[in-house]
Design an enzyme around this catalytic site. Sequence first.
Site, mmCIF file in Angstrom:
data_model
loop_
_atom_site.group_PDB
_atom_site.id
_atom_site.type_symbol
_atom_site.label_atom_id
_atom_site.label_comp_id
_atom_site.label_asym_id
_atom_site.label_seq_id
_atom_site.Cartn_x
_atom_site.Cartn_y
_atom_site.Cartn_z
ATOM 1 N N ARG A 3 -4.432 -0.471 5.985
ATOM 2 C CA ARG A 3 -3.312 0.064 5.246
ATOM 3 C C ARG A 3 -3.420 1.628 5.143
ATOM 4 N NH1 ARG A 3 -2.278 -3.961 6.174
ATOM 5 N NH2 ARG A 3 -1.750 -5.724 5.015
ATOM 6 N N SER B 110 1.782 -6.234 -2.811
ATOM 7 C CA SER B 110 0.322 -6.070 -3.434
ATOM 8 C C SER B 110 0.273 -4.863 -3.816
ATOM 9 C CB SER B 110 -0.436 -6.304 -2.174
ATOM 10 O OG SER B 110 -0.191 -7.399 -1.445
ATOM 11 N N GLU C 191 -3.054 -0.167 -3.271
ATOM 12 C CA GLU C 191 -2.493 0.006 -2.004
ATOM 13 C C GLU C 191 -1.216 0.845 -2.114
ATOM 14 O OE1 GLU C 191 -1.839 -3.517 0.271
ATOM 15 O OE2 GLU C 191 -0.120 -3.035 0.922
HETATM 16 C C1 LIG Z 1 8.045 -7.897 -2.398
HETATM 17 C C2 LIG Z 1 7.144 -6.676 -1.302
HETATM 18 C C3 LIG Z 1 6.311 -7.267 -0.374
HETATM 19 C C4 LIG Z 1 5.591 -6.534 0.405
HETATM 20 N N1 LIG Z 1 4.796 -7.101 1.344
HETATM 21 C C5 LIG Z 1 4.002 -6.309 2.027
HETATM 22 C C6 LIG Z 1 3.371 -6.999 3.134
HETATM 23 O O1 LIG Z 1 3.153 -8.201 3.331
HETATM 24 N N2 LIG Z 1 2.481 -5.970 3.811
HETATM 25 C C7 LIG Z 1 2.330 -4.833 3.722
HETATM 26 O O2 LIG Z 1 1.517 -4.265 4.262
HETATM 27 N N3 LIG Z 1 2.970 -4.136 2.667
HETATM 28 C C8 LIG Z 1 4.094 -4.922 1.887
HETATM 29 N N4 LIG Z 1 4.691 -4.205 1.062
HETATM 30 C C9 LIG Z 1 4.624 -2.849 0.858
HETATM 31 C C10 LIG Z 1 5.984 -2.126 1.629
HETATM 32 O O3 LIG Z 1 6.976 -2.916 1.951
HETATM 33 C C11 LIG Z 1 5.338 -1.404 2.868
HETATM 34 O O4 LIG Z 1 4.542 -0.546 2.597
HETATM 35 C C12 LIG Z 1 6.663 -0.637 3.436
HETATM 36 O O5 LIG Z 1 6.199 -0.281 4.731
HETATM 37 C C13 LIG Z 1 7.172 0.534 2.670
HETATM 38 O O6 LIG Z 1 8.203 0.919 3.386
HETATM 39 P P1 LIG Z 1 9.241 2.058 2.445
HETATM 40 O O7 LIG Z 1 10.201 2.381 3.455
HETATM 41 O O8 LIG Z 1 9.792 1.448 1.196
HETATM 42 O O9 LIG Z 1 8.133 3.285 2.031
HETATM 43 P P2 LIG Z 1 8.120 4.302 0.963
HETATM 44 O O10 LIG Z 1 7.484 3.348 -0.160
HETATM 45 O O11 LIG Z 1 9.152 4.943 0.633
HETATM 46 O O12 LIG Z 1 6.882 5.389 1.353
HETATM 47 C C14 LIG Z 1 5.589 4.788 1.768
HETATM 48 C C15 LIG Z 1 4.887 5.922 2.298
HETATM 49 O O13 LIG Z 1 5.233 6.308 3.434
HETATM 50 C C16 LIG Z 1 5.867 7.700 3.535
HETATM 51 N N5 LIG Z 1 6.912 7.696 4.311
HETATM 52 C C17 LIG Z 1 8.093 6.984 4.302
HETATM 53 N N6 LIG Z 1 9.096 7.257 5.304
HETATM 54 C C18 LIG Z 1 8.303 8.425 5.927
HETATM 55 C C19 LIG Z 1 8.445 8.974 7.287
HETATM 56 N N7 LIG Z 1 9.658 8.658 7.920
HETATM 57 N N8 LIG Z 1 7.659 9.809 7.696
HETATM 58 C C20 LIG Z 1 6.742 10.239 7.075
HETATM 59 N N9 LIG Z 1 6.107 9.471 5.838
HETATM 60 C C21 LIG Z 1 7.203 8.493 5.366
HETATM 61 C C22 LIG Z 1 6.054 7.975 2.163
HETATM 62 O O14 LIG Z 1 5.815 9.508 1.937
HETATM 63 C C23 LIG Z 1 4.928 7.236 1.334
HETATM 64 O O15 LIG Z 1 3.701 7.648 1.509
HETATM 65 C C24 LIG Z 1 5.640 -5.026 0.434
HETATM 66 C C25 LIG Z 1 6.324 -4.375 -0.788
HETATM 67 C C26 LIG Z 1 7.264 -5.391 -1.613
HETATM 68 C C27 LIG Z 1 8.082 -4.676 -2.611
#
Ligand SMILES: Cc1cc2nc3c(=O)[nH]c(=O)nc-3n(C[C@H](O)[C@H](O)[C@H](O)COP(=O)(O)OP(=O)(O)OC[C@H]3O[C@@H](n4cnc5c(N)ncnc54)[C@H](O)[C@@H]3O)c2cc1C
Length: 343
Positions: free
Chosen positions: A174, A247, A339
């Site tokens: 992660r 998580s 996380e």
């Molecule tokens: C119901 C649910 C289930 C999930 N299941 C999993 C799972 O099975 N496995 C897992 O690993 N995660 C899981 N997650 C967590 C999440 O989905 C992931 O971490 C996802 O990749 C985050 O994407 P986001 O676009 O929402 O990022 P955000 O939450 O908006 O950002 C996350 C991080 O990435 C940075 N960021 C975003 N976009 C960029 C970019 N273009 N350039 C540079 N930095 C950037 C942000 O600054 C921040 O630090 C889950 C979340 C939920 C709500």
Amino acid sequence: MDVRYNQSLKDCNTFGVDVQARCVVRLDVKGSALSERGHEEVEQLLESGALRDAYVVVGKGSNILFTHDYDGTVIMLESSGKQELHVVDADGCRYVTVGAKCLTDDVVAYCVEHGCFGIENLSAIPGTIGAAVVQNVGAYGVEIGDVVERVEAVDLKKGTVCALRAEDCRFGYRTSLFKQCNGQYLITSITLRLKPSFQPVLTYKALAERVSGEQHADMTALGMRDVITQIRWQKLPRPEQYGSAGSFFKNPVVSDEVVEQLLSKYTDMPLYAGNKLSAGWLIDKAGWKGRSRGRVGVWPQQALVLYNRGSCTGTEVVDLAMAITEDVYSKFNVSLEPEVIIL
Ligand SMILES: Cc1cc2nc3c(=O)[nH]c(=O)nc-3n(C[C@H](O)[C@H](O)[C@H](O)COP(=O)(O)OP(=O)(O)OC[C@H]3O[C@@H](n4cnc5c(N)ncnc54)[C@H](O)[C@@H]3O)c2cc1C
């Protein structure tokens, strides 16, 4: 570049906490890689001075918990053009290039449909593929870092465009270079190295049990995607019903000594490769599964997930997370780390 002030972020984070950002900048990057339009937008951003103060890039906010109004600039990628995915065949692999703004699950669906295999197990993970790389998302035995070939990004400190190879991305559990260099890089596009033929990855026990014998022989990538999606939504809160960030905690990695001590007392304790413990098991064993405190709860089907029971604040989530962390430490001598990115 679209700039707005004093904007609500309630719809920009999956916990659904109601906070405001002093400024929200939306960059139209168009298409998959950083287009001419995208370059202009980034240049405007760099010249605007918005990056002199606090700033954060937000994808879909599915791994961010806001604990207060954000006194800085939130940067989001928009794409007015069609999100194109490019596939190139070389050296027996299929290279798929996607814009950072694409949703991870859409990328998985596209790849399965177009005969590019290796990320089926990441089906139904919320959020954008750019953030998936930042977090090195993983599920059911596969991490995105396993298949990343190249990442294009803007170095916001230097104002330059750069291309990084997978070995430069410092992928770990992660984490990645992009997370470690908090805010330095704005990822714009990603190239994945996938396979032209489907081989199910069944290293995750619960998945292997589900896809047994005969079913295994006939299993297609689309079938695998369906199975994974079903398992996930049996265990996780549906984002449209309850806010969460999936998580909340990482699985802790501990010393041999701690493993030995715990296994002598709890013979049924799950243990993964590299002395990784199950944070969900520890939280459950400590008696938190299904419990709630005010407007925040521990999801009854998966103790790793903290969820919004209705209009909770980020601080309330953190308070519950701290109570769990302290209790798990006092019972098992194991420190839990979030996380989720807490702002
Ligand atoms: C119901 C649910 C289930 C999930 N299941 C999993 C799972 O099975 N496995 C897992 O690993 N995660 C899981 N997650 C967590 C999440 O989905 C992931 O971490 C996802 O990749 C985050 O994407 P986001 O676009 O929402 O990022 P955000 O939450 O908006 O950002 C996350 C991080 O990435 C940075 N960021 C975003 N976009 C960029 C970019 N273009 N350039 C540079 N930095 C950037 C942000 O600054 C921040 O630090 C889950 C979340 C939920 C709500």
